[in-house]
Design an enzyme around this catalytic site. Structure first.
Site, PDB file in Angstrom:
ATOM      1  CG  ASP A   5      98.553  30.901  34.249  1.00  0.00           C
ATOM      2  OD1 ASP A   5      98.507  32.073  34.666  1.00  0.00           O
ATOM      3  OD2 ASP A   5      99.618  30.317  33.974  1.00  0.00           O
ATOM      4  CB  CYS A  59     103.067  31.021  36.161  1.00  0.00           C
ATOM      5  SG  CYS A  59     104.613  31.822  35.661  1.00  0.00           S
TER       6      CYS A  59
END
Length: 273
Positions: free
Chosen positions: A188, A181
């Site tokens: 992620d 992120c």
């Protein structure tokens, strides 16, 4: 506006009040064509961002909680993406809101997300008894078992190579895509599917390239677009589709799809989702 300005305005990484009554103003749009990303005179792909929500709830007229699964399809050529934390806060705002029925909820979400994205958003709500978002094996050949040495963890398109003497139509996939992120730095995780027709893509080089995103910070949508653009430029396939199935966070998963063909993707969850 620079990247830090968007980050500062975003609810990501900040304490946010929990709002449990319907509040469409919680949605935070972010322009897709941000100054720090490549610009196109003409978008070189078709695409869609498929979001799945697993924590959708509201109250019926008697105060009894209702539950649903939700699928959201946001066009890749919409002016804006929707920042994921704001999306989750928006969905939470239905929790103590009275709605006439599931169609009423779907109508609100369609109107609100279309306004935020700046283009028509398709919203589908499923009752929990429906067989929605089934799990299927990831298509194609898994390339994760390559015996290679890797030392690059920031995106490097030079890792992509082809054998020009061999022409293939194939599907390759890897479970090793990880990006971060750009605001919180949280990881992620995703499965990446690459379907192409053209000069044979070197699997070891493709795997090294996918792993090179491991320390890269950007939104899901931009990561997939950059992967698509790099493969298209370096490998020169006649047809190309890049599809990432990210793992859910906060009850939401994001699945960007970019292709040279104007086809809509299915929405089957992978083994990891």
């Amino acid at each position: 506006m620079q990247q830090n300005d968007f980050i500062e305005a975003s609810p990501l990484g900040k304490e946010s009040a929990y709002v449990n009554e319907y509040s469409p103003q919680l949605l935070f749009p972010i322009p897709r064509n941000k100054p720090w990303h490549p610009k196109f005179s003409k978008r070189p792909f078709y695409g869609i961002d498929v979001w799945n929500a697993f924590e959708v709830s509201w109250l019926n007229k008697k105060g009894l909680p209702q539950m649903a699964l939700a699928e959201f399809r946001i066009p890749a050529d919409s002016p804006n993406i929707v920042e994921s934390k704001s999306f989750k806060l928006y969905l939470n705002s239905f929790n103590q809101s009275t709605m006439a029925n599931i169609a009423h909820v779907q109508q609100h979400m369609t109107e609100d997300l279309t306004a935020a994205a700046g283009a028509p958003v398709q919203v589908t709500l499923f009752n929990l008894c429906e067989k929605a978002m089934t799990v299927l094996p990831t298509p194609g050949v898994n390339i994760d078992e390559q015996d290679i040495e890797i030392s690059t963890y920031t995106p490097d398109a030079r890792l992509l190579m082809v054998d020009s003497s061999a022409y293939r139509t194939e599907i390759l996939h890897s479970h090793l895509l990880k990006s971060n992120c750009p605001v919180t730095g949280q990881p992620d995780w995703a499965t990446l599917v690459v379907e192409y027709e053209g000069p044979s893509i070197d699997q070891a080089g493709l795997l090294a390239y996918i792993v090179s995103y491991r320390d890269h910070g950007d939104f899901h949508e931009q990561c997939v677009e950059q992967i698509f653009l790099d493969i298209k430029a370096q490998c020169k396939p006649g047809q190309l589709t890049v599809y990432a199935r990210y793992l859910r966070r906060g009850g939401l998963d994001i699945n960007p799809y970019r292709s040279t063909r104007p086809l809509a993707p299915s929405n089957h969850r992978t083994e990891r989702q």
